[in-house]
Motif scaffolding. Structure first.
Motif, short mmCIF file in Angstrom:
data_model
loop_
_atom_site.label_atom_id
_atom_site.label_comp_id
_atom_site.label_asym_id
_atom_site.label_seq_id
_atom_site.Cartn_x
_atom_site.Cartn_y
_atom_site.Cartn_z
N SER A 289 0.84 -1.20 0.00
CA SER A 289 0.00 0.00 0.00
C SER A 289 0.88 1.24 0.00
N GLY B 35 0.35 3.85 1.71
CA GLY B 35 0.51 4.27 3.10
C GLY B 35 1.71 3.60 3.74
N ASN C 116 -3.77 3.75 2.89
CA ASN C 116 -3.42 2.42 3.39
C ASN C 116 -4.01 1.29 2.56
#
Ligand code: FAD
Length: 462
Positions: free
Chosen positions: A147, A149, A178
């Protein structure tokens, strides 16, 4: 060869145009026809002209660095109608105040020491943690998606991600940092990490290269549109089409394999046969027209985010000029449903009549988009309340315009690239001669969609 293109957004139109070009240039025996469900072409591109204002209800411009859309505009003879955006600072709201994105940042990643150290957006400990990127190793294993994030938090810590990168990057892809896939959204950062290890050093080197290739070193607008708005290119593509080759209000319901090719069944009760079919509609509609496709359910489950754009037209005197920039972003964690505001009169002055101002507001966030399904009055009321907490508006707007984009922003979650490759592979076995392309698959930006349209047209001819 009969080729049917379904969907008259920029992807479908680009595919159609490419096929027409191949026919004219290479003398190929191609009969291309485009079918669009709506009564107008353009899909998400929709320009509204009202009281001297040019209002974009969907996209407002395209990135010139990615060449496909710019080249298409040039090929169509629209070069003299192109306009560059005015450059200016962009701001991020933090604790109710406007903070400029530090000068020299590349998509939020600092490349210059002094502006970064002086920035009021981050605390000293946040700056220190972000600088750790300079010496941290790149420990990722080859071929693994992750991800955005996670990737950025490992490099820079939480503060730079939450206060700068999240509002900047997740806005473009309408998803949570995320959840979003690094490889499908910003593969350049993944590559940069592998090549330079440090994203700060990699971004600095990239900025230097861009400056050199731009020549003068002068700051120049990265985005383009047309004097009359983005619909200009849609109108031109329609104008250049062969008579009778574009059909509007033709909603495809189902695709049935025949011994040779496919039968296309439309909502108005008509049918059409084609040898090849290019599907450019949103993924869940695409899944619906392929009843026996093995990946149908998975395709339908690809998430989409909802957003609304709200245009607020004002007299210049109604707006107190609190910031000198072209817009501002509001990170999540604020109570506002408002995500971003573009000061159109500053970014695209030719779109706004003299003595007036235009705010283009984006409302609705991933996981908090209920506002998008509310009535126009509620959306405008909430948007104005939010805007007023950041800007002083002294008079009532001249008019407002709301556009809802329900499930319209594809979310490229982790593993997206592999999923799309699997769908393409399954499609080639189960529905040979049927292809998918468009914003839900291999790039959201207009140049990415043009590229996909052109590529899928060439593929369909092979
Ligand atoms: C609010 C907003 C702002 C954006 N801002 C920017 C920006 O500034 N710059 C940028 O580069 N990108 C931007 N984007 C992204 C970009 O606009 C889109 O990714 C792109 O326009 C999608 O083009 P497309 O042809 O793939 O899909 P669409 O434009 O969605 O076209 C699909 C077409 O298929 C038709 N259709 C659907 N079902 C059927 C059916 N059954 N039969 C026939 N036809 C059907 C639809 O009516 C539609 O016309 C923005 C998007 C949004 C929503």
């Amino acid at each position: 060869m009969k080729v049917a293109i379904i969907g008259g957004g920029i992807t479908g139109l680009s595919a159609f145009h490419e096929l027409e070009k191949q026919r004219a240039v290479n003398g190929m025996n191609i009969e291309a026809e485009l079918f669009e469900a709506d009564s107008k072409l353009g899909g998400k591109i929709e320009t509204l002209h009202r009281e001297g204002f040019t209002i974009e209800r969907g996209p407002d411009s395209f990135l010139a660095r990615k060449p496909e859309m710019l080249s298409l505009a040039q090929e169509l003879g629209l070069e003299d109608q192109l306009v560059k955006n005015e450059t200016g600072k962009a701001f991020i709201v933090n604790n109710g105040d406007f903070h400029p994105i530090p000068e020299g940042s590349v998509m939020g990643i600092p490349t210059r020491v002094r502006p970064f150290l002086r920035s009021s957006l981050l605390s000293n400990s946040g700056k220190l943690r972000a600088s750790a990127d300079l010496w941290l190793p790149d420990k990722r294993t080859e071929g693994n998606d992750e991800s955005l994030g996670l990737f950025f938090r490992k490099r820079f810590g939480d503060e730079l991600v939450d206060r700068v990168l999240e509002p900047l990057l997740s806005g473009m892809y309408a998803g949570e940092m995320n959840e979003l896939s690094l490889e499908s959204t910003f593969p350049q950062f993944s590559y940069m990490g592998k090549k330079h290890r440090s994203l700060i050093l990699g971004s600095r080197s990239m900025a230097k290269q861009r400056k050199q290739s731009a020549g003068t070193g002068q700051k120049s607008g990265l985005f383009r549109t047309f004097k009359g708005g983005l619909s200009v290119i849609v109108d031109e593509l329609e104008k250049k089409a062969r008579e009778g080759s574009i059909h509007k209000q033709k909603q495809l319901l189902e695709l049935t394999p025949l011994e040779n090719g496919y039968n296309l069944q439309f909502a108005d009760g008509t049918n059409k046969e084609a040898d090849r079919v290019i599907l450019t509609m949103p993924h869940e509609i695409t899944a619906n027209v392929l009843p026996s496709f093995s990946a149908r359910e998975e395709m339908k489950s690809l998430p989409g985010a909802s957003i609304a754009t709200v245009a607020i037209a004002l007299k210049s005197s109604a707006l107190a000029d609190r910031i000198e920039g072209t817009g501002f972003l509001i990170p999540k964690g604020n109570d506002a449903v408002l995500k971003a505001v573009t000061l159109v009169h500053k970014k695209w002055p030719n779109m706004v009549p003299e003595g007036h101002a235009l705010l283009r507001c984006f409302v609705g966030r991933p996981g908090n988009d209920d506002i998008v399904s509310k009535s126009d009055e509620e959306i405008v009321g909430q948007t104005l309340r939010d805007v007023r907490s950041f800007l002083e508006i002294r008079e009532e707007p001249l008019f407002t315009n709301v556009t809802r984009w329900q499930n319209a922003m594809p979310k490229y979650t982790v593993g997206h690239q592999t999923r799309v490759a699997d769908w393409e592979s399954a499609l080639s076995k189960e529905y040979p001669g049927v292809y998918i392309a468009g914003a839900f698959y291999k790039g959201i930006g207009l140049p990415d969609c043009v590229r996909q349209g052109q590529e899928v047209a060439v593929k369909a001819l092979q």
